[in-house]
Design a protein around this motif. Sequence first.
Motif, short mmCIF file in Angstrom:
data_model
loop_
_atom_site.label_atom_id
_atom_site.label_comp_id
_atom_site.label_asym_id
_atom_site.label_seq_id
_atom_site.Cartn_x
_atom_site.Cartn_y
_atom_site.Cartn_z
N PRO A 93 39.85 -37.51 -43.23
CA PRO A 93 40.47 -37.91 -41.87
C PRO A 93 41.99 -39.24 -41.54
O PRO A 93 41.70 -39.68 -40.80
CB PRO A 93 39.75 -36.98 -40.52
CG PRO A 93 37.96 -37.93 -40.88
CD PRO A 93 39.23 -37.61 -42.18
N ASP A 94 40.99 -39.75 -42.92
CA ASP A 94 41.33 -41.71 -42.43
C ASP A 94 42.85 -41.79 -43.11
O ASP A 94 43.46 -42.45 -43.40
CB ASP A 94 40.71 -42.04 -43.59
CG ASP A 94 39.98 -41.64 -44.87
OD1 ASP A 94 40.51 -40.78 -45.08
OD2 ASP A 94 39.82 -42.81 -45.53
N ALA A 95 43.98 -40.82 -42.98
CA ALA A 95 44.64 -41.14 -44.05
C ALA A 95 45.20 -42.35 -42.94
O ALA A 95 45.54 -42.30 -41.99
CB ALA A 95 46.02 -40.47 -43.52
N THR A 96 46.04 -43.24 -43.76
CA THR A 96 46.85 -44.67 -43.23
C THR A 96 48.68 -44.32 -43.22
O THR A 96 48.65 -43.71 -43.94
CB THR A 96 46.31 -45.73 -43.84
OG1 THR A 96 46.58 -45.86 -44.96
CG2 THR A 96 45.32 -45.53 -43.34
N LEU A 97 49.21 -45.22 -42.32
CA LEU A 97 50.74 -44.61 -42.99
C LEU A 97 50.92 -46.77 -42.28
O LEU A 97 50.86 -47.05 -41.47
CB LEU A 97 51.49 -43.91 -41.63
CG LEU A 97 52.50 -43.88 -41.75
CD1 LEU A 97 53.31 -44.22 -42.92
CD2 LEU A 97 53.52 -43.03 -40.15
N ARG A 98 51.56 -47.29 -43.37
CA ARG A 98 52.06 -48.77 -43.26
C ARG A 98 53.73 -48.72 -43.34
O ARG A 98 54.16 -47.83 -44.11
CB ARG A 98 51.71 -49.64 -44.46
CG ARG A 98 50.15 -49.48 -44.39
CD ARG A 98 49.04 -50.60 -45.55
NE ARG A 98 49.60 -49.27 -46.47
CZ ARG A 98 49.45 -49.96 -47.90
NH1 ARG A 98 49.65 -51.22 -48.45
NH2 ARG A 98 49.18 -49.17 -49.18
N GLY A 99 53.99 -49.53 -42.35
CA GLY A 99 55.54 -50.21 -43.04
C GLY A 99 56.22 -51.51 -43.05
O GLY A 99 55.85 -52.10 -42.69
N TYR A 100 56.78 -51.41 -44.13
CA TYR A 100 57.01 -52.15 -44.08
C TYR A 100 59.17 -52.56 -44.38
O TYR A 100 60.03 -51.76 -44.02
CB TYR A 100 57.08 -52.20 -45.80
CG TYR A 100 56.42 -52.74 -46.37
CD1 TYR A 100 55.07 -54.17 -46.01
CD2 TYR A 100 54.85 -52.01 -46.36
CE1 TYR A 100 54.30 -54.09 -46.35
CE2 TYR A 100 53.73 -51.83 -46.71
CZ TYR A 100 53.21 -53.32 -46.77
OH TYR A 100 51.46 -53.39 -46.93
N THR A 101 59.83 -53.85 -44.30
CA THR A 101 61.18 -53.50 -43.87
C THR A 101 61.68 -55.15 -44.29
O THR A 101 61.07 -55.85 -43.90
CB THR A 101 61.73 -53.18 -42.37
OG1 THR A 101 63.01 -53.24 -42.61
CG2 THR A 101 61.12 -54.48 -41.29
#
Length: 276
Positions: free
Chosen positions: A242-250
């Motif tokens: 349950p530890d899935a991560t989501l990162r954002g770059y722009t």
Amino acid sequence: MLTARSPSAPIGVFDSGVGGLSVLRHIRAQYPNEHLIYFADSGHAPYGDKSEQYVVERALAVTEFLLSHGAKALVVACNTATVAAIKAVRARHPELPVVGVEPGLKPAAAATRNGKVGVLATARTLKGDKFLALREQISAATHAEFLLQPAVGLVDEIEKGDLQAPAIHAMLEQYVAPLLDQGADTLVLGCTHYPFVQDGIARVLHAHGRDDVTLIDTGDAVARQLGRLLEAAGLLRPELKPDATLRGYTTGAADAFALAFVQLLALRVAVEKVDV
């Protein structure tokens, strides 16, 4: 550091801006335990009015960035970049599972009742050799007539984040009405930005007494194809984590991109501005 071939490594997803978030939501829904990186090339957007070579160069640069951050697979969540650049990306990285998006002409041809399909997309997508070849192939096989409508400026308005803006409604009326006038009973959303204004399109259809028109969004199919490639390569992350991560770059404004996550997906995501 995780290698790009590890099942625990992240999946890289990119678009010229926030449109690919419509694909990301399908990926998250189908594979909730996968780590994800989303890259919005907003500093170089929109791709739709750029040359093919420019889009190829951007796609390759963003791919290198995602690989440097350990991506095990790549989703080109942009119709324009898929048409212009996915062949070059695959040639540069033949070992990498790569999934692109393309206008859903095949499901639209299967869905149409009168054989007339409207295709709403960027001008670059509609002029691309890949798209034109696909149109000819599907048309020859099904005898469907594809009515092409470039939606100039619509991506720019969606990127601003106010999906109820009068400018968006005016553009949807301007671009959808001619397709209805030509008899289209099926409408392909040929850009990953467009599912975010699906409610606005529905209002235009209703105003014209055309609630029977079928809308085609290929985000779900893209996510399923990604899963097939990951499974075939042995790269699906083990379940029950349950530890899935989501990162954002722009390459654009980080605060605007973070706000887009909230407005479009109801998610609070840490976003970093980068120079790529």
